[in-house]
Design a protein around this motif. Structure first.
Motif, PDB file in Angstrom:
ATOM      1  N   LEU A  86      22.736  -0.585  15.868  1.00  0.00           N
ATOM      2  CA  LEU A  86      21.556   0.207  16.235  1.00  0.00           C
ATOM      3  C   LEU A  86      21.836   1.689  16.064  1.00  0.00           C
ATOM      4  O   LEU A  86      20.977   2.445  15.592  1.00  0.00           O
ATOM      5  N   HIS A  87      23.048   2.099  16.412  1.00  0.00           N
ATOM      6  CA  HIS A  87      23.429   3.504  16.273  1.00  0.00           C
ATOM      7  C   HIS A  87      23.469   3.923  14.810  1.00  0.00           C
ATOM      8  O   HIS A  87      22.896   4.940  14.417  1.00  0.00           O
ATOM      9  N   GLN A  88      24.132   3.121  13.997  1.00  0.00           N
ATOM     10  CA  GLN A  88      24.233   3.446  12.570  1.00  0.00           C
ATOM     11  C   GLN A  88      22.871   3.363  11.885  1.00  0.00           C
ATOM     12  O   GLN A  88      22.603   4.114  10.938  1.00  0.00           O
ATOM     13  N   GLY A  89      22.006   2.477  12.369  1.00  0.00           N
ATOM     14  CA  GLY A  89      20.686   2.339  11.772  1.00  0.00           C
ATOM     15  C   GLY A  89      19.659   3.317  12.333  1.00  0.00           C
ATOM     16  O   GLY A  89      18.489   3.252  11.951  1.00  0.00           O
ATOM     17  N   ARG A  90      20.105   4.191  13.251  1.00  0.00           N
ATOM     18  CA  ARG A  90      19.244   5.211  13.841  1.00  0.00           C
ATOM     19  C   ARG A  90      18.037   4.594  14.544  1.00  0.00           C
ATOM     20  O   ARG A  90      16.946   5.164  14.565  1.00  0.00           O
TER      21      ARG A  90
END
Length: 398
Positions: A317-321
């Motif tokens: 979720l973090h990497q996918g913003r």
């Protein structure tokens, strides 16, 4: 680098110096007392929630009534010092923890006392009044905002040094933290504790509690092995022996106030007998709004296994913003970890909430430097490097 450090130090001093509301001492205040009170409200509820869930909060009516009675008398005198504090949300909780000898009062008048202090020390009402008076004095003298400002100043100074340090950033950040500690925390800590001693014993005397109980109570604390290093009075300078002498020297000055209160007891308005908000578990309503305002709290202390089990999902979720999904997932787990606070900071920043992001990043830095997940098991933090990335974010959001 030296020039940058000096400039930051001077700027913080000029911008943040104000006078103590009671003693007149110059204090470093970078955030307002109202901000400190708002943040403390959240912290208080988060601190008490686990005890409430375990049934260890205010579960003895007799002890609660005793503490309420003592504290109500002290609050009456506190309001005489600072009339505007009548509007504070005065509360006191009794935490059933027999091994802990401690008490506290946060900005805004929210207090707690642990049963270990009552039982292990066999404390009299006069002695308990000295403890609670000392803690209330911290709130009256705005020491909470001062301590928060010290941490904020440290972040500012460390950021300036890190930006100017090139390849020696980590070493210079450590130097900056040490310099900030020496420049701000130690002197303020000594002065704040001395102020709380002086104000606290006077509050108690005016409320009709024997000032001779102050040195006897602190002597009990020193002699009690369980209290050493846990109660703030014992963890700061001046040294206990010197402090006992200073308290004993104050007793004759307080005796006339005590005798006057004995002869004509002050009228006490009860502010605590019907207070029950603090004993309830934290409500889950409005969680998202509190998150956007920078007031989210993570109050689960036993959810690390669940948090670690979902690290891969949180990282995606973090990497996918996916900022809202990330924040909601972290809030739902509730585990207070450095990485969790960092993810909340990233989500708040991504959602256009810079003030909230700053607070969460600051919490991530604090935990990462001590007992957080990334401090003890950095390999579990994946692509996130803490505290470096949180510090970079704080500089970016200045």
């Amino acid at each position: 680098m030296r020039r940058s450090f000096s400039a930051a130090l001077l700027a913080a001093t000029l911008i943040g110096c104000t006078s103590n509301p009671i003693t007149g001492r110059s204090q470093l205040i970078l955030i307002s007392e109202s901000q400190a009170i708002a943040q403390s409200s959240q912290a208080y509820r988060a601190e008490l929630a686990p005890w409430a869930k375990k049934g260890k909060l205010n579960n003895d009516p007799a002890i609660q009534a005793r503490i309420n009675g003592i504290t109500d008398r002290l609050i009456t005198q506190a309001i005489r010092y600072r009339p505007e504090t009548e509007r504070w949300d005065w509360q006191v909780a009794v935490i059933d923890e027999p091994k802990t000898v401690n008490a506290f009062c946060l900005p805004g008048g929210r207090m707690a006392i642990y049963t270990g202090l009552i039982d292990k020390l066999h404390a009299s009402d006069d002695e308990l009044a000295q403890v609670m008076g000392h803690e209330i004095a911290h709130a009256l003298a705005n020491h909470g905002a001062e301590k928060m400002s010290v941490g904020l100043a440290s972040d500012v100074l460390v950021g300036v040094i890190g930006a100017a340090s090139g390849n020696n950033g980590q070493r210079n950040q450590q130097v900056g933290q040490l310099a900030a500690l020496l420049a701000w925390q130690l002197p303020n800590s000594r002065e704040a504790e001395t102020e709380a001693d002086r104000i606290g014993i006077e509050l108690a005397a005016r409320a009709g509690f024997d000032p001779k109980a102050a040195p006897t109570l602190w002597r009990k604390m020193i002699e009690n092995d369980g209290s050493r290093g846990r109660f703030d009075w014992l963890s700061t300078h001046p040294a206990p022996a010197k402090r006992l002498d200073e308290l004993a020297a104050l007793v004759p000055q307080m005796e006339p106030l005590y005798q006057a209160a004995q002869a004509k007891p002050p009228v006490v308005q009860s502010r605590l007998a019907k207070r029950h908000e603090a004993v309830q578990p934290v409500s889950t309503t409005g969680v998202w709004e509190r998150f956007k305002q920078g007031e989210a709290y993570l109050d689960c202390k036993d959810c690390r296994q669940q948090f670690e089990a979902r690290l891969a999902e949180l990282s995606r979720l973090h990497q996918g913003r996916k900022w809202e999904e990330l924040a909601r997932a972290v809030l739902a787990i509730g585990q207070a970890e450095d990485l969790a606070w960092y993810y909340l900071g990233a989500a708040a920043e991504g959602l256009g909430q810079p003030l909230a992001a700053r607070r969460y990043y600051q919490l991530a830095v604090q935990l990462a430097q001590h007992q957080g997940l990334c401090a003890t098991a950095s390999e579990r933090c994946g692509d996130v490097r803490l505290p470096e990335q949180a510090q970079q974010a704080l500089r970016r959001l200045r």
